[in-house]
Design an enzyme around this catalytic site. Structure first.
Site, PDB file in Angstrom:
ATOM      1  N   ARG A  54       0.834  -1.215   0.000  1.00 56.40           N
ATOM      2  CA  ARG A  54       0.000   0.000   0.000  1.00 56.40           C
ATOM      3  C   ARG A  54       0.864   1.257   0.000  1.00 56.40           C
ATOM      4  O   ARG A  54       0.440   2.305  -0.499  1.00 56.40           O
ATOM      5  CB  ARG A  54      -0.996  -0.015   1.170  1.00 56.40           C
ATOM      6  CG  ARG A  54      -1.917   1.174   1.208  1.00 56.40           C
ATOM      7  CD  ARG A  54      -3.286   0.873   1.822  1.00 56.40           C
ATOM      8  NE  ARG A  54      -3.219   0.122   3.046  1.00 56.40           N
ATOM      9  CZ  ARG A  54      -2.804   0.623   4.217  1.00 56.40           C
ATOM     10  NH1 ARG A  54      -2.423   1.870   4.312  1.00 56.40           N
ATOM     11  NH2 ARG A  54      -2.769  -0.146   5.277  1.00 56.40           N
ATOM     12  N   TYR A 106     -16.796  17.074 -15.843  1.00 51.09           N
ATOM     13  CA  TYR A 106     -17.141  15.642 -15.816  1.00 51.09           C
ATOM     14  C   TYR A 106     -18.197  15.379 -14.727  1.00 51.09           C
ATOM     15  O   TYR A 106     -18.021  15.818 -13.573  1.00 51.09           O
ATOM     16  CB  TYR A 106     -15.871  14.809 -15.569  1.00 51.09           C
ATOM     17  CG  TYR A 106     -16.176  13.378 -15.237  1.00 51.09           C
ATOM     18  CD1 TYR A 106     -16.904  12.577 -16.109  1.00 51.09           C
ATOM     19  CD2 TYR A 106     -15.767  12.815 -14.026  1.00 51.09           C
ATOM     20  CE1 TYR A 106     -17.209  11.268 -15.789  1.00 51.09           C
ATOM     21  CE2 TYR A 106     -16.069  11.500 -13.706  1.00 51.09           C
ATOM     22  CZ  TYR A 106     -16.804  10.738 -14.592  1.00 51.09           C
ATOM     23  OH  TYR A 106     -17.118   9.444 -14.269  1.00 51.09           O
ATOM     24  N   ASP A 179      -7.626  18.679 -14.977  1.00 49.84           N
ATOM     25  CA  ASP A 179      -7.984  17.344 -15.466  1.00 49.84           C
ATOM     26  C   ASP A 179      -7.559  17.296 -16.937  1.00 49.84           C
ATOM     27  O   ASP A 179      -8.168  17.942 -17.795  1.00 49.84           O
ATOM     28  CB  ASP A 179      -9.497  17.139 -15.295  1.00 49.84           C
ATOM     29  CG  ASP A 179      -9.958  15.756 -15.776  1.00 49.84           C
ATOM     30  OD1 ASP A 179      -9.223  15.122 -16.557  1.00 49.84           O
ATOM     31  OD2 ASP A 179     -11.061  15.334 -15.375  1.00 49.84           O
ATOM     32  N   LYS A 204      -8.693   6.093 -19.544  1.00 55.09           N
ATOM     33  CA  LYS A 204      -9.071   6.541 -20.886  1.00 55.09           C
ATOM     34  C   LYS A 204      -7.885   6.439 -21.857  1.00 55.09           C
ATOM     35  O   LYS A 204      -7.416   5.362 -22.153  1.00 55.09           O
ATOM     36  CB  LYS A 204      -9.636   7.957 -20.783  1.00 55.09           C
ATOM     37  CG  LYS A 204     -10.705   8.113 -19.715  1.00 55.09           C
ATOM     38  CD  LYS A 204     -11.961   7.363 -20.076  1.00 55.09           C
ATOM     39  CE  LYS A 204     -12.997   7.183 -18.989  1.00 55.09           C
ATOM     40  NZ  LYS A 204     -13.012   7.959 -17.801  1.00 55.09           N
TER      41      LYS A 204
END
Ligand SMILES: Cc1ncc(COP(=O)(O)O)c(C=O)c1O
Length: 383
Positions: A54, A106, A179, A204
């Protein structure tokens, strides 16, 4: 990172994933490290300070470094999704802080802020994407901590002036977070234009094959906020698995090739349908009639990306009929896949969505563009 020559062009460095070759085996493709834990020495030390996955995983290193290089930043942090990356930025704020977002943003960001910002004690305002004066007026010096930039914005592909927005944010003591999912570093490098942090839904275009959910942040430099974001990543643990991370590196090797093809296909589709009698408007920043085109020209290079929307004459019913009639496009959400996707966005977002019912969102892929144009032509002809 071994065997790396920084004098090479960004395309070459990306195609070769920074030229990495394994020291021991000389393998050109890196291994996947599935181990969640690392052996500790009898003296209580850890080799390379690796303790538990982690905190970090060796599979993360090459992809983080490639992304950092692509965005021209100082550091990168991977997340389990684009939204995990986004939310880590907002969670790093403190009660009483204020955020400004563009009005066309978004839907997941709007949804998260609407549902969770106030309970967290964070206030937010939305301003028209292109309106620098409105942004100036909305800034609350000392209170506003983040100016959120999304350009081109989903799903109207409106353009926000990164340079002007970042400068205004800095004057007010805030940071600018961009973004860059849609433009990708192939077309826009927000840090060069003044942004402090770049966000990606790596799901994406970075991955490019529709088979990985991942996110990332790249920071221009060190800051207290960036430190908190790192801590949130490690302590909250919304991190990717090593296999997804390895797949992302594989996808990123072809980023330039894919974006060049996708963007030229998208421009050809936008140009073909801009005067179509059954299309009232094509929204694409590469078209001179689209608002924001001039700013897009100044902050995008090599093209304008693969996302465009069409507003269909006759409203929602006709738009739904057009998407029902396609044979080559896939009716699916998302973007950045090799295949082209079509989506009736308002019904995907559901009740309360601000997206107009006559809008079809197109995510253009790498197919032969004649097949895409012919498919849309026949679907439009049938309604
Ligand atoms: C522009 C943009 N930003 C962020 C996200 C969120 O990314 P993810 O789906 O990887 O959480 C998306 C997803 O569609 C997006 O389109």
């Amino acid at each position: 990172m071994n065997d790396r020559d920084d004098s090479l062009s960004i395309e070459t460095l990306t195609a070769q994933a920074l030229g990495w070759v394994d020291h021991d085996t000389r393998s050109v493709i890196p291994p996947i490290y599935p181990s969640t834990t690392y052996e500790r020495g009898p003296d209580l030390t850890y080799h390379h300070d690796r303790k538990y996955t982690r905190a970090d995983n060796p599979t993360y290193d090459q992809v983080s470094e490639l992304l950092r290089m692509l965005e021209g930043g100082a550091d990168a942090q991977l997340f389990a999704s684009g939204m995990a990356a986004t939310v880590a930025v907002f969670q790093a704020l403190k009660p009483g802080d204020h955020v400004i977002v563009p009005e066309n943003v978004y839907g997941g960001v709007r949804k998260w802020l609407t549902g969770f910002a106030h309970p967290w004690g964070i206030d937010f305002d939305a301003v028209p994407n292109e309106d620098v004066e409105a942004l100036k007026a909305a800034l609350r010096p000392g209170k506003t901590k983040i100016v959120w930039i999304e350009t081109p914005s989903n799903p109207e592909w409106r353009i926000m002036d990164i340079k002007a927005s970042a400068a205004l944010a800095h004057e007010a003591g805030a940071i600018a977070v961009a973004d860059n999912t849609v433009a990708t570093p192939v077309h826009t490098r927000p840090i060069e234009l003044g942004a402090d942090i770049v966000m990606h839904s790596a799901t994406k275009y970075l991955n490019g094959h529709g088979d990985v959910l991942m996110g990332a942040l790249v920071s221009a430099g060190e800051s207290e906020l960036w430190h908190r974001i790192h801590e949130i990543a490690h302590d909250a643990g919304a991190l990717p698995g090593p296999f997804e991370t390895w797949l992302l590196l594989r996808g990123m090797r072809t980023l330039f090739l894919r974006m060049e093809r996708i963007s030229s296909n998208a421009l050809a589709v936008a140009r073909h349908f801009r005067k179509h009698p059954k299309v009232t408007e094509v929204l694409y920043p590469g078209l001179p009639e689209c608002r924001g085109h001039e700013v897009a020209l100044s902050q995008m290079r090599r093209g304008f990306g693969g996302m465009l929307s069409m507003r269909i004459a006759g409203g929602r019913e006709k738009a739904v009929a057009v998407q029902a009639g396609v044979k080559v496009f896939k009716r699916a959400t998302s973007m950045g896949t090799t295949e082209s996707l079509i989506e009736h966005r308002a019904s995907y977002e559901g009740p309360g969505s601000p997206v107009p019912g006559d809008l079809l969102r197109l995510a253009i892929g790498i197919e032969n563009v004649s097949d895409l144009i012919a498919d849309l032509e026949q679907a439009l002809a049938a309604v």
